[in-house]
Design a protein around this motif. Structure first.
Motif, mmCIF file in Angstrom:
data_model
loop_
_atom_site.group_PDB
_atom_site.id
_atom_site.type_symbol
_atom_site.label_atom_id
_atom_site.label_comp_id
_atom_site.label_asym_id
_atom_site.label_seq_id
_atom_site.Cartn_x
_atom_site.Cartn_y
_atom_site.Cartn_z
ATOM 1 N N ARG A 201 16.603 -4.294 -4.348
ATOM 2 C CA ARG A 201 15.910 -3.160 -3.721
ATOM 3 C C ARG A 201 14.401 -3.344 -3.792
ATOM 4 N NH1 ARG A 201 17.773 1.741 -2.251
ATOM 5 N NH2 ARG A 201 19.718 1.414 -3.396
ATOM 6 N N CYS A 202 13.875 -3.665 -4.968
ATOM 7 C CA CYS A 202 12.437 -3.905 -5.108
ATOM 8 C C CYS A 202 11.997 -5.083 -4.264
ATOM 9 C CB CYS A 202 12.091 -4.161 -6.569
ATOM 10 S SG CYS A 202 12.276 -2.727 -7.660
ATOM 11 N N LEU A 203 12.806 -6.108 -4.252
ATOM 12 C CA LEU A 203 12.471 -7.341 -3.562
ATOM 13 C C LEU A 203 12.356 -7.141 -2.057
ATOM 14 C CD1 LEU A 203 12.068 -10.397 -3.646
ATOM 15 C CD2 LEU A 203 14.547 -10.663 -3.710
ATOM 16 N N LYS A 204 13.382 -6.544 -1.448
ATOM 17 C CA LYS A 204 13.406 -6.484 0.014
ATOM 18 C C LYS A 204 12.454 -5.444 0.593
ATOM 19 C CE LYS A 204 17.834 -3.934 -0.162
ATOM 20 N NZ LYS A 204 19.293 -4.126 0.034
ATOM 21 N N PHE A 205 12.278 -4.305 -0.089
ATOM 22 C CA PHE A 205 11.357 -3.309 0.453
ATOM 23 C C PHE A 205 9.907 -3.745 0.288
ATOM 24 C CE2 PHE A 205 15.073 -0.480 0.267
ATOM 25 C CZ PHE A 205 14.983 0.082 1.537
ATOM 26 N N SER A 206 9.603 -4.461 -0.774
ATOM 27 C CA SER A 206 8.255 -5.013 -0.918
ATOM 28 C C SER A 206 7.982 -6.035 0.173
ATOM 29 C CB SER A 206 8.098 -5.658 -2.292
ATOM 30 O OG SER A 206 8.237 -4.721 -3.321
ATOM 31 N N ALA A 207 8.966 -6.854 0.461
ATOM 32 C CA ALA A 207 8.790 -7.910 1.465
ATOM 33 C C ALA A 207 8.483 -7.345 2.841
ATOM 34 C CB ALA A 207 10.037 -8.789 1.518
ATOM 35 N N ILE A 208 9.251 -6.336 3.274
ATOM 36 C CA ILE A 208 9.020 -5.808 4.622
ATOM 37 C C ILE A 208 7.744 -4.988 4.695
ATOM 38 C CG2 ILE A 208 11.488 -5.817 5.127
ATOM 39 C CD1 ILE A 208 11.490 -2.803 4.845
ATOM 40 N N ALA A 209 7.230 -4.549 3.541
ATOM 41 C CA ALA A 209 5.957 -3.832 3.527
ATOM 42 C C ALA A 209 4.770 -4.772 3.606
ATOM 43 C CB ALA A 209 5.850 -2.982 2.259
ATOM 44 N N LEU A 210 4.980 -6.031 3.220
ATOM 45 C CA LEU A 210 3.877 -6.983 3.129
ATOM 46 C C LEU A 210 3.783 -7.950 4.293
ATOM 47 C CD1 LEU A 210 4.139 -7.964 -0.653
ATOM 48 C CD2 LEU A 210 2.458 -6.437 0.399
ATOM 49 N N SER A 211 4.877 -8.159 5.016
ATOM 50 C CA SER A 211 4.882 -9.235 6.001
ATOM 51 C C SER A 211 5.820 -8.939 7.165
ATOM 52 C CB SER A 211 5.326 -10.539 5.321
ATOM 53 O OG SER A 211 5.519 -11.577 6.258
ATOM 54 N N PRO A 212 5.492 -9.451 8.362
ATOM 55 C CA PRO A 212 6.491 -9.419 9.435
ATOM 56 C C PRO A 212 7.628 -10.362 9.088
ATOM 57 C CG PRO A 212 4.604 -10.739 10.098
ATOM 58 C CD PRO A 212 4.248 -10.100 8.777
ATOM 59 N N GLY A 213 8.758 -10.163 9.717
ATOM 60 C CA GLY A 213 9.909 -11.003 9.419
ATOM 61 C C GLY A 213 10.824 -11.117 10.610
ATOM 62 N N PHE A 214 12.058 -11.528 10.330
ATOM 63 C CA PHE A 214 13.024 -11.758 11.414
ATOM 64 C C PHE A 214 14.400 -11.321 10.939
ATOM 65 C CE2 PHE A 214 15.705 -13.941 14.421
ATOM 66 C CZ PHE A 214 14.928 -14.046 15.581
ATOM 67 N N ILE A 245 16.598 3.534 -7.220
ATOM 68 C CA ILE A 245 15.540 4.016 -6.334
ATOM 69 C C ILE A 245 14.325 4.465 -7.131
ATOM 70 C CG2 ILE A 245 14.918 5.828 -4.672
ATOM 71 C CD1 ILE A 245 17.827 5.726 -3.669
ATOM 72 N N LEU A 246 14.556 5.155 -8.244
ATOM 73 C CA LEU A 246 13.441 5.604 -9.079
ATOM 74 C C LEU A 246 12.702 4.417 -9.698
ATOM 75 C CD1 LEU A 246 14.759 8.774 -10.951
ATOM 76 C CD2 LEU A 246 13.714 8.575 -8.697
ATOM 77 N N ILE A 247 13.443 3.398 -10.091
ATOM 78 C CA ILE A 247 12.809 2.190 -10.629
ATOM 79 C C ILE A 247 11.913 1.557 -9.577
ATOM 80 C CG2 ILE A 247 13.241 -0.186 -11.375
ATOM 81 C CD1 ILE A 247 15.739 0.868 -12.809
ATOM 82 N N MET A 248 12.452 1.425 -8.354
ATOM 83 C CA MET A 248 11.665 0.843 -7.271
ATOM 84 C C MET A 248 10.422 1.665 -6.987
ATOM 85 S SD MET A 248 12.637 0.420 -3.239
ATOM 86 C CE MET A 248 12.488 2.212 -3.018
ATOM 87 N N PHE A 262 5.576 5.873 1.182
ATOM 88 C CA PHE A 262 6.927 5.329 1.076
ATOM 89 C C PHE A 262 7.516 5.599 -0.306
ATOM 90 C CE2 PHE A 262 9.628 1.775 -0.327
ATOM 91 C CZ PHE A 262 10.696 1.961 0.533
ATOM 92 N N THR A 263 6.741 5.366 -1.353
ATOM 93 C CA THR A 263 7.285 5.553 -2.701
ATOM 94 C C THR A 263 7.564 7.034 -2.984
ATOM 95 O OG1 THR A 263 5.053 5.567 -3.679
ATOM 96 C CG2 THR A 263 6.221 3.465 -3.610
ATOM 97 N N ASN A 264 6.733 7.929 -2.457
ATOM 98 C CA ASN A 264 6.986 9.359 -2.644
ATOM 99 C C ASN A 264 8.286 9.782 -1.968
ATOM 100 O OD1 ASN A 264 4.675 9.693 -4.135
ATOM 101 N ND2 ASN A 264 3.517 10.735 -2.529
ATOM 102 N N LYS A 265 8.512 9.299 -0.757
ATOM 103 C CA LYS A 265 9.746 9.642 -0.044
ATOM 104 C C LYS A 265 10.958 9.023 -0.738
ATOM 105 C CE LYS A 265 7.859 10.540 4.555
ATOM 106 N NZ LYS A 265 7.858 10.145 5.995
ATOM 107 N N SER A 266 10.804 7.815 -1.231
ATOM 108 C CA SER A 266 11.900 7.166 -1.951
ATOM 109 C C SER A 266 12.221 7.935 -3.227
ATOM 110 C CB SER A 266 11.530 5.716 -2.293
ATOM 111 O OG SER A 266 11.346 4.953 -1.127
#
Length: 317
Positions: A201-214, A245-248, A262-266
Protein backbone atom coordinates in the motif's frame (compact mmCIF):
# COMPACT_ATOMS: atom_id res chain seq x y z
CA UNK A 1 17.84 2.79 -19.80
CA UNK A 2 19.97 0.39 -21.84
CA UNK A 3 18.58 -1.86 -24.57
CA UNK A 4 18.73 -4.81 -22.18
CA UNK A 5 18.40 -3.45 -18.65
CA UNK A 6 19.03 -5.70 -15.70
CA UNK A 7 15.79 -6.68 -13.97
CA UNK A 8 15.57 -7.68 -10.31
CA UNK A 9 12.69 -9.90 -9.21
CA UNK A 10 12.26 -9.66 -5.43
CA UNK A 11 10.30 -12.56 -3.92
CA UNK A 12 9.15 -12.08 -0.33
CA UNK A 13 8.35 -15.20 1.67
CA UNK A 14 7.18 -16.17 5.14
CA UNK A 15 6.07 -19.74 5.85
CA UNK A 16 4.98 -20.57 2.30
CA UNK A 17 7.12 -23.68 1.86
CA UNK A 18 4.48 -25.37 -0.31
CA UNK A 19 4.42 -22.41 -2.74
CA UNK A 20 7.85 -20.77 -2.72
CA UNK A 21 9.47 -23.33 -5.06
CA UNK A 22 6.98 -22.64 -7.85
CA UNK A 23 7.40 -18.89 -7.39
CA UNK A 24 11.18 -19.20 -7.72
CA UNK A 25 10.87 -21.45 -10.77
CA UNK A 26 8.54 -18.97 -12.44
CA UNK A 27 11.05 -16.17 -11.89
CA UNK A 28 13.98 -18.23 -13.17
CA UNK A 29 12.09 -19.41 -16.26
CA UNK A 30 11.45 -15.96 -17.71
CA UNK A 31 12.05 -15.48 -21.43
CA UNK A 32 13.98 -12.32 -20.63
CA UNK A 33 17.63 -13.25 -19.97
CA UNK A 34 19.09 -10.33 -18.03
CA UNK A 35 17.69 -10.73 -14.56
CA UNK A 36 18.51 -11.57 -10.97
CA UNK A 37 16.17 -13.32 -8.56
CA UNK A 38 16.33 -12.20 -4.93
CA UNK A 39 14.45 -14.36 -2.42
CA UNK A 40 13.91 -12.77 0.99
CA UNK A 41 12.78 -15.18 3.69
CA UNK A 42 11.28 -13.29 6.60
CA UNK A 43 11.93 -15.66 9.48
CA UNK A 44 10.04 -18.73 8.25
CA UNK A 45 9.64 -21.58 10.74
CA UNK A 46 8.41 -24.15 8.20
CA UNK A 47 10.56 -25.81 5.49
CA UNK A 48 10.87 -22.68 3.34
CA UNK A 49 14.59 -22.31 3.87
CA UNK A 50 15.24 -25.88 2.82
CA UNK A 51 13.36 -25.20 -0.42
CA UNK A 52 15.23 -21.94 -0.99
CA UNK A 53 18.57 -23.70 -0.41
CA UNK A 54 17.95 -25.89 -3.47
CA UNK A 55 18.29 -22.80 -5.67
CA UNK A 56 21.16 -21.08 -3.94
CA UNK A 57 23.42 -21.11 -7.04
CA UNK A 58 20.70 -19.56 -9.20
CA UNK A 59 19.22 -16.97 -6.84
CA UNK A 60 20.34 -14.44 -4.24
CA UNK A 61 18.92 -15.64 -0.89
CA UNK A 62 18.37 -13.27 2.00
CA UNK A 63 17.57 -15.04 5.27
CA UNK A 64 16.42 -12.74 8.04
CA UNK A 65 14.43 -12.67 11.26
CA UNK A 66 10.68 -12.15 11.15
CA UNK A 67 10.00 -8.42 10.98
CA UNK A 68 7.23 -8.21 8.37
CA UNK A 69 6.73 -7.68 4.66
CA UNK A 70 8.00 -4.08 4.65
CA UNK A 71 11.24 -5.31 6.18
CA UNK A 72 11.50 -8.00 3.50
CA UNK A 73 10.97 -5.41 0.76
CA UNK A 74 13.58 -3.15 2.33
CA UNK A 75 16.12 -5.98 2.57
CA UNK A 76 15.53 -7.04 -1.01
CA UNK A 77 15.79 -3.55 -2.45
CA UNK A 78 18.99 -2.86 -0.51
CA UNK A 79 20.89 -5.51 -2.47
CA UNK A 80 19.00 -5.34 -5.80
CA UNK A 81 21.09 -4.13 -8.72
CA UNK A 82 18.44 -4.01 -11.43
CA UNK A 83 17.37 -0.90 -13.33
CA UNK A 84 13.85 -2.35 -13.14
CA UNK A 85 12.48 -3.95 -9.95
CA UNK A 86 9.55 -6.40 -9.99
CA UNK A 87 7.94 -7.75 -6.82
CA UNK A 88 6.46 -11.23 -6.45
CA UNK A 89 4.68 -12.76 -3.47
CA UNK A 90 5.92 -16.25 -2.62
CA UNK A 91 2.52 -17.87 -3.22
CA UNK A 92 2.11 -16.37 -6.71
CA UNK A 93 3.49 -17.38 -10.11
CA UNK A 94 4.95 -15.09 -12.77
CA UNK A 95 4.10 -16.09 -16.34
CA UNK A 96 7.16 -16.65 -18.53
CA UNK A 97 6.70 -13.54 -20.68
CA UNK A 98 6.11 -11.15 -17.76
CA UNK A 99 9.53 -9.50 -17.59
CA UNK A 100 9.87 -9.21 -21.38
CA UNK A 101 6.52 -7.41 -21.60
CA UNK A 102 7.33 -5.10 -18.71
CA UNK A 103 10.76 -4.21 -20.10
CA UNK A 104 9.17 -3.33 -23.44
CA UNK A 105 6.80 -0.92 -21.71
CA UNK A 106 9.63 0.84 -19.88
CA UNK A 107 11.73 1.09 -23.04
CA UNK A 108 8.82 2.51 -25.04
CA UNK A 109 7.99 5.02 -22.30
CA UNK A 110 11.29 6.34 -20.95
CA UNK A 111 9.64 8.97 -18.73
CA UNK A 112 7.62 6.54 -16.57
CA UNK A 113 8.63 5.26 -13.15
CA UNK A 114 6.17 2.39 -12.72
CA UNK A 115 4.38 -0.31 -14.70
CA UNK A 116 1.46 -2.15 -13.09
CA UNK A 117 -0.18 -5.10 -14.81
CA UNK A 118 -3.26 -7.27 -14.44
CA UNK A 119 -3.25 -10.64 -12.67
CA UNK A 120 -5.07 -13.92 -13.05
CA UNK A 121 -6.66 -14.83 -9.72
CA UNK A 122 -7.09 -18.54 -9.06
CA UNK A 123 -8.94 -20.42 -6.32
CA UNK A 124 -6.48 -23.11 -5.26
CA UNK A 125 -9.29 -25.37 -4.01
CA UNK A 126 -11.30 -25.44 -7.23
CA UNK A 127 -8.87 -24.27 -9.89
CA UNK A 128 -11.45 -21.69 -10.96
CA UNK A 129 -10.49 -18.21 -12.04
CA UNK A 130 -11.82 -15.44 -9.83
CA UNK A 131 -12.22 -11.73 -10.15
CA UNK A 132 -11.60 -9.23 -7.39
CA UNK A 133 -14.55 -7.37 -5.92
CA UNK A 134 -12.81 -4.14 -5.02
CA UNK A 135 -15.49 -2.87 -2.64
CA UNK A 136 -14.46 -5.35 0.04
CA UNK A 137 -11.24 -6.64 -1.53
CA UNK A 138 -13.01 -9.99 -1.76
CA UNK A 139 -13.39 -12.41 -4.65
CA UNK A 140 -16.17 -14.02 -6.67
CA UNK A 141 -16.04 -16.74 -9.30
CA UNK A 142 -15.82 -15.46 -12.85
CA UNK A 143 -18.98 -16.50 -14.69
CA UNK A 144 -18.60 -14.37 -17.77
CA UNK A 145 -15.98 -12.35 -19.56
CA UNK A 146 -15.74 -8.92 -17.97
CA UNK A 147 -14.69 -5.76 -19.71
CA UNK A 148 -11.10 -4.94 -18.93
CA UNK A 149 -9.27 -1.66 -18.82
CA UNK A 150 -7.18 -0.86 -21.85
CA UNK A 151 -3.40 -0.64 -21.60
CA UNK A 152 -2.51 3.01 -21.25
CA UNK A 153 -0.07 5.54 -19.91
CA UNK A 154 -1.24 7.11 -16.65
CA UNK A 155 -0.42 10.21 -14.62
CA UNK A 156 -2.21 10.69 -11.30
CA UNK A 157 0.15 13.21 -9.75
CA UNK A 158 -2.12 16.23 -10.15
CA UNK A 159 -5.25 14.48 -8.86
CA UNK A 160 -3.44 13.17 -5.77
CA UNK A 161 -1.88 16.57 -5.06
CA UNK A 162 -4.91 18.79 -5.77
CA UNK A 163 -7.96 16.57 -5.08
CA UNK A 164 -6.32 14.05 -2.78
CA UNK A 165 -7.74 11.08 -4.67
CA UNK A 166 -7.04 8.70 -7.52
CA UNK A 167 -9.61 6.83 -9.58
CA UNK A 168 -7.47 3.81 -10.26
CA UNK A 169 -7.64 0.31 -8.84
CA UNK A 170 -4.04 -0.69 -8.23
CA UNK A 171 -3.09 -4.38 -8.41
CA UNK A 172 -1.48 -6.16 -5.45
CA UNK A 173 2.23 -6.83 -4.94
CA UNK A 174 2.78 -9.33 -7.76
CA UNK A 175 1.53 -6.85 -10.35
CA UNK A 176 3.95 -4.06 -9.40
CA UNK A 177 7.13 -3.10 -11.29
CA UNK A 178 9.23 0.04 -10.90
CA UNK A 179 12.36 1.78 -12.07
CA UNK A 180 15.19 1.74 -9.59
CA UNK A 181 15.39 5.55 -9.73
CA UNK A 182 11.78 5.91 -8.55
CA UNK A 183 12.18 3.42 -5.70
CA UNK A 184 15.19 5.35 -4.43
CA UNK A 185 12.77 8.20 -3.69
CA UNK A 186 10.46 5.90 -1.70
CA UNK A 187 12.54 3.37 0.24
CA UNK A 188 12.87 2.45 3.03
CA UNK A 189 9.27 1.51 3.76
CA UNK A 190 7.87 1.82 7.30
CA UNK A 191 8.14 -1.23 9.55
CA UNK A 192 5.60 -2.07 12.25
CA UNK A 193 5.96 -5.24 14.33
CA UNK A 194 2.20 -5.36 14.95
CA UNK A 195 1.40 -5.20 11.24
CA UNK A 196 3.48 -7.48 9.06
CA UNK A 197 1.75 -7.63 5.65
CA UNK A 198 0.12 -5.24 3.14
CA UNK A 199 3.38 -3.31 2.68
CA UNK A 200 2.49 -2.75 -0.96
CA UNK A 201 0.00 0.00 0.00
CA UNK A 202 2.75 2.47 0.92
CA UNK A 203 4.79 1.44 -2.07
CA UNK A 204 2.20 1.77 -4.83
CA UNK A 205 0.46 4.95 -3.67
CA UNK A 206 3.79 6.72 -3.22
CA UNK A 207 4.83 5.65 -6.70
CA UNK A 208 1.75 7.00 -8.48
CA UNK A 209 2.06 10.26 -6.53
CA UNK A 210 5.65 10.77 -7.65
CA UNK A 211 5.77 9.64 -11.26
CA UNK A 212 3.74 8.93 -14.39
CA UNK A 213 3.43 5.27 -15.19
CA UNK A 214 1.76 2.66 -17.35
CA UNK A 215 -1.08 0.25 -16.74
CA UNK A 216 -0.50 -2.90 -18.80
CA UNK A 217 -3.74 -4.79 -19.32
CA UNK A 218 -2.11 -8.20 -19.60
CA UNK A 219 -2.47 -10.89 -16.94
CA UNK A 220 1.19 -11.64 -16.34
CA UNK A 221 1.01 -13.22 -12.88
CA UNK A 222 -1.21 -15.86 -11.30
CA UNK A 223 -2.33 -14.80 -7.84
CA UNK A 224 -3.30 -17.89 -5.88
CA UNK A 225 -6.05 -17.61 -3.29
CA UNK A 226 -5.90 -20.25 -0.57
CA UNK A 227 -6.75 -20.83 3.08
CA UNK A 228 -3.34 -19.66 4.26
CA UNK A 229 -3.17 -16.30 2.47
CA UNK A 230 -1.61 -13.89 4.93
CA UNK A 231 -4.29 -11.31 4.19
CA UNK A 232 -7.31 -12.88 2.50
CA UNK A 233 -7.57 -15.67 5.10
CA UNK A 234 -7.77 -13.26 8.04
CA UNK A 235 -10.96 -13.16 10.08
CA UNK A 236 -10.25 -9.52 11.02
CA UNK A 237 -9.57 -8.45 7.45
CA UNK A 238 -11.52 -5.18 7.65
CA UNK A 239 -9.69 -3.97 10.74
CA UNK A 240 -6.41 -5.15 9.30
CA UNK A 241 -7.10 -3.09 6.17
CA UNK A 242 -7.95 -0.06 8.30
CA UNK A 243 -4.68 -0.38 10.20
CA UNK A 244 -2.66 -0.61 6.98
CA UNK A 245 -4.38 2.56 5.72
CA UNK A 246 -3.52 4.43 8.92
CA UNK A 247 0.10 3.28 8.67
CA UNK A 248 0.28 4.54 5.10
CA UNK A 249 -1.35 7.88 5.98
CA UNK A 250 1.07 8.49 8.88
CA UNK A 251 4.13 7.56 6.88
CA UNK A 252 3.21 9.48 3.71
CA UNK A 253 2.22 12.54 5.75
CA UNK A 254 5.78 12.77 7.04
CA UNK A 255 7.59 11.58 3.92
CA UNK A 256 5.54 13.55 1.37
CA UNK A 257 3.81 16.43 3.23
CA UNK A 258 2.64 17.97 -0.04
CA UNK A 259 0.20 15.05 -0.32
CA UNK A 260 -1.75 16.09 2.78
CA UNK A 261 -5.10 16.08 0.94
CA UNK A 262 -4.56 12.45 -0.03
CA UNK A 263 -3.32 11.35 3.39
CA UNK A 264 -6.20 13.13 5.16
CA UNK A 265 -8.77 11.39 2.96
CA UNK A 266 -7.01 8.06 3.43
CA UNK A 267 -6.94 8.53 7.19
CA UNK A 268 -10.67 9.32 7.18
CA UNK A 269 -11.33 6.16 5.20
CA UNK A 270 -9.37 4.03 7.66
CA UNK A 271 -11.16 5.64 10.57
CA UNK A 272 -14.56 4.98 9.01
CA UNK A 273 -13.75 1.29 8.62
CA UNK A 274 -12.96 1.11 12.32
CA UNK A 275 -16.19 2.86 13.18
CA UNK A 276 -18.13 0.26 11.20
CA UNK A 277 -16.31 -2.69 12.75
CA UNK A 278 -16.46 -2.01 16.46
CA UNK A 279 -14.03 0.85 17.02
CA UNK A 280 -10.29 1.47 16.81
CA UNK A 281 -8.31 -1.55 18.00
CA UNK A 282 -5.67 -1.08 20.67
CA UNK A 283 -2.76 -1.61 18.27
CA UNK A 284 -3.95 1.29 16.08
CA UNK A 285 -4.79 3.87 18.74
CA UNK A 286 -1.25 5.23 18.73
CA UNK A 287 -1.48 5.67 14.94
CA UNK A 288 -4.67 7.70 15.33
CA UNK A 289 -3.19 9.81 18.11
CA UNK A 290 0.01 10.45 16.17
CA UNK A 291 -1.73 11.53 12.98
CA UNK A 292 -4.26 13.82 14.68
CA UNK A 293 -1.44 15.49 16.63
CA UNK A 294 0.30 16.38 13.36
CA UNK A 295 -2.59 18.30 11.78
CA UNK A 296 -4.60 21.45 12.40
CA UNK A 297 -7.95 21.68 14.20
CA UNK A 298 -9.65 22.46 10.89
CA UNK A 299 -8.14 19.34 9.31
CA UNK A 300 -9.32 17.23 12.26
CA UNK A 301 -12.87 18.53 11.79
CA UNK A 302 -12.75 17.84 8.06
CA UNK A 303 -11.48 14.30 8.69
CA UNK A 304 -14.23 13.59 11.24
CA UNK A 305 -16.93 14.80 8.86
CA UNK A 306 -15.48 12.83 5.98
CA UNK A 307 -15.16 9.65 8.06
CA UNK A 308 -18.80 10.08 9.13
CA UNK A 309 -19.81 10.49 5.48
CA UNK A 310 -17.85 7.37 4.45
CA UNK A 311 -19.49 5.40 7.26
CA UNK A 312 -23.01 6.42 6.26
CA UNK A 313 -22.20 5.70 2.62
CA UNK A 314 -20.99 2.18 3.39
CA UNK A 315 -23.96 1.44 5.68
CA UNK A 316 -26.39 2.58 3.02
CA UNK A 317 -24.86 0.73 0.08
Amino acid sequence: MSDRPLVSIIINNCNYDCYIGEAIESALNQTYPDLEVIVVDDGSIDNSREVIARYRDRIIPVLKENEGQSSAFNAGFTIAKGDIICFLDADDIALVEKVSEVVSVFKDNPDIGWCFHSLKVMDMKTGELLKRVHRDNAYITVTEQTKQERSQKCDFRASMLEQGKVNFIIPPTSGLCFTRSLLKQIFPLPQYKAHKTSADRCLKFSAIALSPGFFLDQELTIQRVHDNNAYTARGDRQQYMARSILIMANWMRVRFPELSKFTNKSFAKGLSIYWRTGGVEASAKELVKKYLASISILERLEISLRAFYYTLKMWGR
